[in-house]
Scaffold this motif. Structure first.
Motif, mmCIF file in Angstrom:
data_model
loop_
_atom_site.group_PDB
_atom_site.id
_atom_site.type_symbol
_atom_site.label_atom_id
_atom_site.label_comp_id
_atom_site.label_asym_id
_atom_site.label_seq_id
_atom_site.Cartn_x
_atom_site.Cartn_y
_atom_site.Cartn_z
ATOM 1 N N CYS A 23 0.872 -1.175 0.000
ATOM 2 C CA CYS A 23 0.000 0.000 0.000
ATOM 3 C C CYS A 23 0.910 1.227 0.000
ATOM 4 C CB CYS A 23 -0.887 -0.037 1.249
ATOM 5 S SG CYS A 23 -1.939 1.407 1.393
ATOM 6 N N LYS A 53 0.143 9.418 0.667
ATOM 7 C CA LYS A 53 -1.052 8.674 1.015
ATOM 8 C C LYS A 53 -2.200 9.606 1.403
ATOM 9 C CE LYS A 53 -1.229 5.026 0.885
ATOM 10 N NZ LYS A 53 -1.522 4.288 -0.367
ATOM 11 N N PRO A 54 -3.339 9.452 0.734
ATOM 12 C CA PRO A 54 -4.496 10.295 1.092
ATOM 13 C C PRO A 54 -5.148 9.755 2.368
ATOM 14 C CG PRO A 54 -5.049 8.777 -0.701
ATOM 15 C CD PRO A 54 -3.655 8.455 -0.289
ATOM 16 N N GLU A 86 0.819 6.641 -6.931
ATOM 17 C CA GLU A 86 -0.366 7.509 -7.018
ATOM 18 C C GLU A 86 0.041 8.981 -7.050
ATOM 19 O OE1 GLU A 86 -3.396 6.760 -4.093
ATOM 20 O OE2 GLU A 86 -4.237 8.779 -4.269
ATOM 21 N N GLY A 107 -5.953 8.425 -7.610
ATOM 22 C CA GLY A 107 -6.743 7.751 -6.574
ATOM 23 C C GLY A 107 -8.216 8.153 -6.580
ATOM 24 N N ARG A 164 -12.117 -0.082 -8.047
ATOM 25 C CA ARG A 164 -11.769 -0.397 -6.657
ATOM 26 C C ARG A 164 -13.003 -0.361 -5.749
ATOM 27 N NH1 ARG A 164 -13.234 3.507 -3.254
ATOM 28 N NH2 ARG A 164 -11.320 3.768 -2.056
ATOM 29 N N ASP A 197 -8.902 -3.570 -8.567
ATOM 30 C CA ASP A 197 -8.115 -3.451 -7.337
ATOM 31 C C ASP A 197 -8.906 -4.174 -6.249
ATOM 32 O OD1 ASP A 197 -7.071 -2.710 -4.889
ATOM 33 O OD2 ASP A 197 -7.022 -0.561 -5.309
ATOM 34 N N HIS A 200 -8.462 -2.866 -2.238
ATOM 35 C CA HIS A 200 -9.288 -1.776 -1.684
ATOM 36 C C HIS A 200 -10.767 -2.096 -1.778
ATOM 37 C CE1 HIS A 200 -5.381 0.190 -2.052
ATOM 38 N NE2 HIS A 200 -5.770 0.790 -0.938
ATOM 39 N N GLU A 226 -2.547 -5.576 -3.180
ATOM 40 C CA GLU A 226 -1.523 -5.061 -2.263
ATOM 41 C C GLU A 226 -0.785 -6.213 -1.591
ATOM 42 O OE1 GLU A 226 -3.063 -0.645 -0.979
ATOM 43 O OE2 GLU A 226 -3.475 -2.306 0.388
#
Ligand code: PEP
Ligand code: MN
Length: 354
Positions: A23, A53-54, A86, A107, A164, A197, A200, A226
């Motif tokens: 991830c 990372k959001p 991302e 994303g 996702r 994906d 997620h 992941e």
């Protein structure tokens, strides 16, 4: 930078096209260990790693930034794997290109915002890097298509979708509810490759295998999964990441069917044209049913009878559902179909009253 045709990524003699990796990029040691393990799994073509990372809360781990890009590049050089990360703002694009990242993904939280997508499209102008666009968090096909259009308009043409899953108002076993009809709609409209994906989407390890198989059965072009050598110690998404051994096991258990599965194109075309004929018959039957419904409406109107008679409707629906079961039809499908037909009949009869 490595150059390749996006279509060739999805030509998969050895099984589905896989993007895998942690991830988040967390450390040099973590990246070298995972990249080496993944390079031994032939189906893995692209090493993923989140650099920015959001996160929902600012105190959560927000990624390593530029330092992480160095480790991603080192992993690529040592293993020959392609890399992907991302990007959410133009500065991310600039840095990712500087560190020779081979593909970018946008994303789900970014795709909901057309201003962000436009800013990324502007930053990507003049590059030919492949870009994977995740579906927006909300189940909004038009918003997803809009993101493709913005990038296409900027001249970015090597595009693919990543499905996702979507936020759902009800509790479901998935972290993000699949709503498979939406990626199918995207492919029908834009004819782009689709990667599912499953990590997620599922949010846990238990559902991964069946979801991966389902995605492939629906003709998904590849999977994003992941993977972390020590999932329980991962700084993000520890519940859904799997080890390289589990990934290998998952891939080995997948049944991979070709999109035309041994059938000749002619057989397939024959069956498709039979389906088209059946659909036409269904439409003619529906038109006849609606005509009858209009006649009944006129009768009810002239005899002062109410449009809806609940007892009759409940009995009809129960009979149809019992028949559907005998015929092996999906109950939900039959129920929504007849509810829609009944609603249209009632609306038509009610219009006669006005
Ligand atoms: C990710 O792939 O790391 C990610 C944040 O995914 P999504 O945008 O689908 O939530
Ligand atoms: Mn994640």
């Amino acid at each position: 930078m490595l150059m390749f045709d996006l279509k060739s990524w999805f030509a998969h003699p050895s099984g589905p096209f896989l993007i895998s990796g942690p991830c988040s990029v967390e450390s040099e040691k973590q990246m070298m260990e995972i990249a080496l393990a993944l390079s031994k799994i032939t189906q893995v073509k692209v090493l993923r790693g989140g650099i920015w990372k959001p996160r929902t809360r600012p105190s959560d781990f927000e990624g390593k930034g530029e330092e992480g890009l160095r480790w991603l590049l080192q992993a690529k050089r040592e293993t020959g794997l392609l890399t992907a990360t991302e990007v959410a703002i133009p500065a991310h694009v600039e840095l990712a290109l500087k560190y020779e990242v081979d593909a970018l993904w946008i994303g789900a939280r970014t795709v909901v915002n057309p201003f962000s997508i436009q800013a990324l499209a502007d930053a990507l102008k003049g590059t030919d890097i492949p870009v994977f666009i995740k579906n927006p968090v909300s189940p909004d096909l038009k918003l997803w298509i809009g993101a493709f259009e913005r990038l296409q308009k900027a001249g970015v043409i090597r595009l693919a979708g990543i499905h996702r899953g979507f936020q759902h108002y009800k509790e479901t076993p998935y972290r993000n509810f699949p709503m498979w009809e939406i990626p199918i709609g995207l492919v029908q409209k834009l004819n782009v490759p689709i990667v599912t994906d499953i990590s997620h989407m599922c949010g846990n390890r238990d559902l991964l295998q069946t979801t991966a198989q389902y995605a492939l059965d629906l003709a998904s072009d590849g999977l994003m999964i992941e993977c972390h050598c020590h999932p329980e110690a991962a700084l993000t998404d520890s519940q859904q990441q799997i080890t390289p051994d589990s990934l290998k096991e998952l891939i080995d258990k997948l049944e991979f069917r070709s999109k035309t599965s041994g059938m000749s194109e002619r057989d397939l075309a024959g069956m498709r044209s039979e389906i088209d004929d059946i659909d036409k018959e269904l439409l003619q039957l529906l038109a006849r049913r609606m005509d009858l419904s209009t006649q009944i409406g006129q009768y009810k109107k002239s005899h002062n009878v109410t449009v809806v008679q609940m007892d009759r409707w409940n009995k009809i629906l129960a009979d149809h559902l019992a028949m559907a079961e005998i015929l092996g039809l999906e109950k939900d499908m039959v129920q929504s179909l007849f509810e829609a037909i009944h609603k249209a009949s009632v609306d038509r009869q009610a219009r006669l009253d006005t």
